[in-house]
Design a protein around this motif. Structure first.
Motif, PDB file in Angstrom:
ATOM      1  N   TYR A  33     -19.807  66.206 -16.430  1.00 32.49           N
ATOM      2  CA  TYR A  33     -20.220  64.813 -16.581  1.00 32.49           C
ATOM      3  C   TYR A  33     -19.672  64.292 -17.907  1.00 32.49           C
ATOM      4  O   TYR A  33     -19.857  64.915 -18.958  1.00 32.49           O
ATOM      5  N   LYS A  51     -19.316  60.428 -18.347  1.00 34.66           N
ATOM      6  CA  LYS A  51     -19.882  59.104 -18.558  1.00 34.66           C
ATOM      7  C   LYS A  51     -20.464  58.608 -17.246  1.00 34.66           C
ATOM      8  O   LYS A  51     -20.178  59.148 -16.171  1.00 34.66           O
ATOM      9  N   ASP A  52     -21.301  57.582 -17.345  1.00 33.69           N
ATOM     10  CA  ASP A  52     -21.821  56.929 -16.147  1.00 33.69           C
ATOM     11  C   ASP A  52     -20.669  56.201 -15.464  1.00 33.69           C
ATOM     12  O   ASP A  52     -19.963  55.412 -16.100  1.00 33.69           O
ATOM     13  N   GLU A  53     -20.509  56.431 -14.164  1.00 36.10           N
ATOM     14  CA  GLU A  53     -19.387  55.818 -13.457  1.00 36.10           C
ATOM     15  C   GLU A  53     -19.599  55.910 -11.949  1.00 36.10           C
ATOM     16  O   GLU A  53     -20.368  56.744 -11.463  1.00 36.10           O
ATOM     17  N   ARG A  59     -24.480  48.317 -15.838  1.00 41.33           N
ATOM     18  CA  ARG A  59     -25.909  48.444 -16.119  1.00 41.33           C
ATOM     19  C   ARG A  59     -26.399  47.296 -16.979  1.00 41.33           C
ATOM     20  O   ARG A  59     -25.805  46.953 -18.004  1.00 41.33           O
ATOM     21  N   GLU A  80     -26.827  61.625  -9.112  1.00 36.33           N
ATOM     22  CA  GLU A  80     -26.054  60.677  -8.325  1.00 36.33           C
ATOM     23  C   GLU A  80     -27.053  59.793  -7.602  1.00 36.33           C
ATOM     24  O   GLU A  80     -27.989  60.291  -6.956  1.00 36.33           O
ATOM     25  N   TRP A  82     -33.855  51.632 -13.902  1.00 40.23           N
ATOM     26  CA  TRP A  82     -32.557  51.083 -14.297  1.00 40.23           C
ATOM     27  C   TRP A  82     -32.176  49.940 -13.355  1.00 40.23           C
ATOM     28  O   TRP A  82     -32.501  49.950 -12.166  1.00 40.23           O
ATOM     29  N   TYR A 107     -23.207  56.248  -7.558  1.00 40.83           N
ATOM     30  CA  TYR A 107     -22.979  56.113  -8.994  1.00 40.83           C
ATOM     31  C   TYR A 107     -23.528  57.338  -9.710  1.00 40.83           C
ATOM     32  O   TYR A 107     -24.611  57.841  -9.393  1.00 40.83           O
ATOM     33  N   ILE A 154     -25.004  59.172 -13.049  1.00 37.48           N
ATOM     34  CA  ILE A 154     -25.811  58.809 -14.208  1.00 37.48           C
ATOM     35  C   ILE A 154     -26.181  60.072 -14.977  1.00 37.48           C
ATOM     36  O   ILE A 154     -26.547  61.085 -14.379  1.00 37.48           O
ATOM     37  N   GLY A 179     -27.187  58.682 -21.287  1.00 34.44           N
ATOM     38  CA  GLY A 179     -25.826  59.193 -21.301  1.00 34.44           C
ATOM     39  C   GLY A 179     -25.643  60.339 -22.271  1.00 34.44           C
ATOM     40  O   GLY A 179     -26.543  60.782 -22.957  1.00 34.44           O
TER      41      GLY A 179
END
Length: 260
Positions: free
Chosen positions: A143, A145-147, A160, A183, A217, A233, A235, A243
């Motif tokens: 992991y 980053k958030d993507e 976000r 996810e 969120w 997504y 997270i 993060g």
């Protein structure tokens, strides 16, 4: 009647009352109180009294995570209470709540999908039959980053707009550390659904609190040709905030029952 949370084979998932009662400190619920409250939950679920079950589960879950969330001794019980909460919510017609808590419980105890939950009636069987979408973070994949997950041609990714961190319910847990990778589905209205825990570095109790945080969120949704669409997504969330990079260490497997 056999307890619904017993295993299909030799492995036992029912709450280990002996371990549970021995572990309770003097200022916590007494053994008799804990046993009585759990039996009340069982009684309400079997009777189909979903409202009473929901209230009883909420009280017992709150007391357990506040008094023992830092010990790890009650992780299995907390997961089972989460599954019970999903069943009660399903019985009450609160589909979104039931789905969220069912995903929580199955993420931490996958055997729930194979257990005999028929004593808890149609809501339990309906949750089992709907299953959960499944994916594992491949070995070696980190992991970062958030993507969004996967190749989504023509889609503008979500952004976000609200992302609270993990809220500790007691001073006993304030120094606990952990990091969790999920996810989720970011829906077309910007809400988050179908949480799947992919990696866990930390206790199950802290992981349940991470689920609670992620549920709150909110996103500016993804779009295709200007129209909002739902997308998967990735997270990451930890006790230090939102993060953070994953490490090469393998997470511990979620415990299936109480430790001694």
């Amino acid at each position: 009647m056999r307890h619904p949370f017993s295993s299909l084979g030799s492995r036992v998932f029912a709450l280990s009352t002996v371990f549970l009662l021995l572990a309770l400190p003097a200022l916590a619920l007494t053994p008799e109180q804990w046993k009585e409250q759990y039996e009340q939950v069982e009684h309400h679920l079997r009777a189909g009294d979903w409202q009473a079950a929901d209230v009883a589960i909420g009280k017992l879950y709150k007391a357990t995570i506040e008094q023992h969330g830092d010990t790890g001794r009650f992780d299995g019980g907390l997961v089972q209470l989460t599954a019970m909460r999903a069943i009660a919510e399903k019985g009450l017609g609160r589909a979104a709540d039931a789905s969220w808590h069912w995903y929580e419980a199955v993420s931490l105890m996958p055997d729930l999908l194979r257990m005999d939950l028929s004593p808890y009636g149609e809501p339990a069987q309906a949750l089992q039959s709907q299953g959960v979408r499944g994916r594992e973070l491949p070995a070696g994949e980190q992991y970062r980053k958030d993507e969004p997950v996967g190749d989504l041609p023509g889609i503008k990714p979500p952004k976000r707009s609200k992302g609270p961190g993990i809220r500790m319910p007691s001073l006993r847990m304030k120094d606990m550390g952990g990091f969790y990778v999920f996810e989720v589905i970011v829906e077309a209205d910007g809400t988050v659904t179908q949480p799947l825990l992919l990696r866990r570095k930390g206790s199950v109790a802290l992981g349940l609190l991470a689920f609670d945080a992620v549920r709150n969120w909110r996103f500016k949704p993804a779009t295709r040709d200007g129209a909002p669409v739902a997308v998967p997504y990735l997270i990451g969330i930890g006790t230090g905030g939102i993060g953070g990079a994953d490490s090469d260490d393998e997470p511990e497997a979620p415990p299936s029952d109480q430790g001694t």
